[in-house]
Write an enzyme that holds these catalytic residues in place. Structure first.
Site, PDB file in Angstrom:
ATOM      1  N   LYS A 191       0.057 -50.028 123.093  1.00 10.57           N
ATOM      2  CA  LYS A 191      -0.254 -48.812 123.983  1.00 10.57           C
ATOM      3  C   LYS A 191       1.136 -48.624 124.840  1.00 10.57           C
ATOM      4  O   LYS A 191       1.268 -49.449 125.592  1.00 10.57           O
ATOM      5  CB  LYS A 191      -1.434 -49.279 124.844  1.00 10.57           C
ATOM      6  CG  LYS A 191      -1.750 -47.813 125.758  1.00 10.57           C
ATOM      7  CD  LYS A 191      -2.703 -47.988 126.994  1.00 10.57           C
ATOM      8  CE  LYS A 191      -1.745 -48.095 128.114  1.00 10.57           C
ATOM      9  NZ  LYS A 191      -0.620 -46.940 128.522  1.00 10.57           N
ATOM     10  N   GLY A 243       5.127 -55.361 132.239  1.00 12.14           N
ATOM     11  CA  GLY A 243       4.842 -54.360 133.279  1.00 12.14           C
ATOM     12  C   GLY A 243       4.577 -54.984 134.397  1.00 12.14           C
ATOM     13  O   GLY A 243       5.341 -56.290 134.772  1.00 12.14           O
ATOM     14  N   SER A 244       4.181 -54.529 135.434  1.00 11.31           N
ATOM     15  CA  SER A 244       3.961 -55.342 136.980  1.00 11.31           C
ATOM     16  C   SER A 244       3.057 -56.138 136.896  1.00 11.31           C
ATOM     17  O   SER A 244       2.011 -56.300 136.317  1.00 11.31           O
ATOM     18  CB  SER A 244       3.405 -54.004 137.835  1.00 11.31           C
ATOM     19  OG  SER A 244       2.070 -53.458 137.308  1.00 11.31           O
ATOM     20  N   GLY A 298      -0.699 -57.168 135.223  1.00 11.97           N
ATOM     21  CA  GLY A 298      -0.529 -58.607 134.929  1.00 11.97           C
ATOM     22  C   GLY A 298      -2.014 -59.314 135.201  1.00 11.97           C
ATOM     23  O   GLY A 298      -2.628 -59.702 134.512  1.00 11.97           O
ATOM     24  N   GLU A 356       5.020 -60.534 130.862  1.00 14.66           N
ATOM     25  CA  GLU A 356       6.422 -60.226 131.162  1.00 14.66           C
ATOM     26  C   GLU A 356       6.395 -59.288 132.454  1.00 14.66           C
ATOM     27  O   GLU A 356       6.297 -58.107 132.129  1.00 14.66           O
ATOM     28  CB  GLU A 356       7.091 -59.713 130.137  1.00 14.66           C
ATOM     29  CG  GLU A 356       7.501 -60.471 128.789  1.00 14.66           C
ATOM     30  CD  GLU A 356       8.183 -61.794 128.823  1.00 14.66           C
ATOM     31  OE1 GLU A 356       8.996 -61.829 129.830  1.00 14.66           O
ATOM     32  OE2 GLU A 356       7.964 -62.576 128.172  1.00 14.66           O
ATOM     33  N   CYS A 397      13.945 -54.519 134.961  1.00 17.26           N
ATOM     34  CA  CYS A 397      13.140 -55.714 135.224  1.00 17.26           C
ATOM     35  C   CYS A 397      13.861 -56.781 135.904  1.00 17.26           C
ATOM     36  O   CYS A 397      13.847 -57.603 136.640  1.00 17.26           O
ATOM     37  CB  CYS A 397      12.105 -56.386 134.357  1.00 17.26           C
ATOM     38  SG  CYS A 397      12.882 -56.753 132.694  1.00 17.26           S
ATOM     39  N   GLU A 453       9.329 -56.097 144.884  1.00 15.62           N
ATOM     40  CA  GLU A 453      10.132 -55.210 143.805  1.00 15.62           C
ATOM     41  C   GLU A 453      10.087 -53.769 144.145  1.00 15.62           C
ATOM     42  O   GLU A 453       8.967 -53.209 144.281  1.00 15.62           O
ATOM     43  CB  GLU A 453       9.461 -55.764 142.499  1.00 15.62           C
ATOM     44  CG  GLU A 453      10.525 -55.090 141.472  1.00 15.62           C
ATOM     45  CD  GLU A 453       9.655 -55.305 140.117  1.00 15.62           C
ATOM     46  OE1 GLU A 453       8.316 -54.975 139.980  1.00 15.62           O
ATOM     47  OE2 GLU A 453      10.331 -55.650 138.908  1.00 15.62           O
TER      48      GLU A 453
END
Ligand code: NAD
Length: 411
Positions: free
Chosen positions: A105, A158-159, A163, A181, A216, A315
């Site tokens: 996705k 992703g974030s 996650g 990740e 990232c 972040e």
């Protein structure tokens, strides 16, 4: 897979343009980092297929213990909008080479190049159904995939917020393995014995501002020893000011557009917060080129950022750099390790012993010494702490997509 890699190379230009129009990354970076990297990744894992096999354990003479590696079955992959082809290929390459089927996705704002990548896979002869790209919103398509009882392993980039949800979805469904990740707040640490300040500043500016900081592993925290602080920051600002921000499809642009209005507003919000918390805006801080209708922002540098300030802890995922001074090695390590993250890091020093001490002391998946942003398929990329729990790239990535099966045979 080798044929697939060939087709990606053949279409590299079109794929890159498709992706750039979707997500705004500057073409000058995307051509190599997206299509180029995807082709190389698919080829690398295609070539690795016959290098992976089982083991015979040194058991007692009466028995034979065999260790097989088996594909896990169905892999669900959820990827972000920055570098969809590169990150997508990092999942698809080892998952498919290991013998799995994949449902991938893409992010809502960057699906097109991955859809084309899947068409090229079919053209290359990958059996129908082995690779499925399902577009849609995270909370609809992503959630359905993550909750599916038929997905055996879920891999995600992703974030941290999403996650966390994926781990919950796993617990609520079939306890599928989840590899994350996630984000980072990666420090680049400049000691006053760094050999070449101009070179260090140049590499830092690229490591921080390319793709508008939407990377990232971007070195978003710059820790500078007091002896070189002023000189280094001045050089950094000079280099940042020289970067050409503009139309991502213009090959001379060194920085393209921010992915969405939401991302732009998020970055501008961090500028406001940093000012409120007492940091000094050294350069930048504004939206630019608004008349084009695009989302552009100046490379922005804050100095005097406290180690616990919002800008040093959260972040941004945008072009906003936090500079924090330090006195000595111990303080540098304490500040570097003082966030919830542990993705990447950099150390600039001409003292070899110090470099080795720092490699050990900094809690991060990657430590660069006198460089930043090194990348090669043979080297794993992954984080520790809340930056994640899995590695992409290299032969180690196979571990996520294979189960170990033991067989005992009576002799
Ligand atoms: P995001 O977490 O918002 O979205 C990532 C993906 O998750 C998208 O495909 C999205 O649709 C999907 N998603 C959203 N909500 C979901 C849900 N409830 N269930 C299932 N799927 C859902 O991240 P983003 O904004 O697309 O990307 C930026 C983030 O990615 C940053 O935090 C960045 O640091 C991180 N990132 C990490 C790496 C790495 O290798 N560590 C690489 C690139 C980006």
């Amino acid at each position: 897979m080798l044929k697939w890699a060939e087709l990606i190379e053949r279409e590299a230009l079109a794929l890159t343009v498709l992706g750039v129009r979707d997500n705004g990354t500057e073409f000058s970076m995307a051509f190599k980092a997206e299509a180029g990297s995807a082709a190389a990744t698919i080829r690398y894992y295609g070539e690795a297929i016959d290098k992976l096999y089982g083991e015979i354990a040194p058991t007692a003479d009466t028995h034979l213990g065999l260790i097989h590696r088996e594909p896990v079955g169905v892999v669900g992959a959820i990827v972000p909008w920055n570098f969809p082809l590169m990150i997508g290929a990092w999942k698809l390459g080892p998952a498919i080479a290991a013998g799995n089927s994949v449902v991938l996705k893409p992010a809502e704002t960057a699906s097109l190049s991955l859809l084309r990548l899947a068409e090229l896979a079919l053209e290359a002869g990958l059996p129908k159904g082995v690779l499925n790209v399902v577009t849609g919103r995270g909370q609809v398509a992503g959630e359905a995939l993550a909750l599916s009882m038929d997905v055996d392993v879920l891999v995600f980039t992703g974030s941290g917020g999403v996650g966390r949800r994926l781990l919950e979805y796993s617990a609520r469904s079939n306890l599928k393995r989840v590899y994350l990740e996630l984000g980072g707040k990666s420090p680049s640490i400049v000691f006053d014995d760094a050999k070449d300040i101009a070179q260090a500043a140049k590499v830092t500016v690229n490591g921080m501002f390319r793709n508008s900081g939407q990377v990232c592993v971007a070195c978003t925290r710059l820790l500078v020893q007091r002896g070189v602080h002023d000189e280094f920051v001045a050089e950094l600002a000079k280099q940042a000011a020289a970067l050409k921000v503009g139309d991502p499809l213009d090959q001379t642009s060194q920085i393209g557009a921010i992915n969405s209005l939401r991302q732009l507003e998020q970055s501008l919000g961090f500028v406001e917060t940093a000012q409120k918390e007492g940091a000094s805006l050294y350069r930048g801080g504004n939206r630019i080129l608004e008349e084009t209708g695009g989302y552009y922002m100046e490379p922005t540098i804050f100095t005097g950022v406290g180690a616990t300030d919002t800008l040093a802890q959260k972040e941004v995922f945008g072009p906003v750099l936090a500079v924090t001074p330090f006195e000595d090695e111990a303080e540098a390590v304490a500040i570097a390790n003082g966030t919830e993250y542990g993705l990447s890091s950099g150390v600039w020093t001409s003292d070899l012993s110090r470099a080795h001490r720092m490699i050990r002391a900094v809690r991060a998946g990657v430590v660069h010494v006198n460089t930043y942003g090194g990348s090669d398929l043979t080297v794993p990329l992954g984080g520790v702490r809340q930056s994640g729990n899995g590695h992409d790239k290299s032969l180690h990535a196979f571990d996520k997509y294979l189960d170990l099966k033991t067989a005992w045979i009576q002799l």
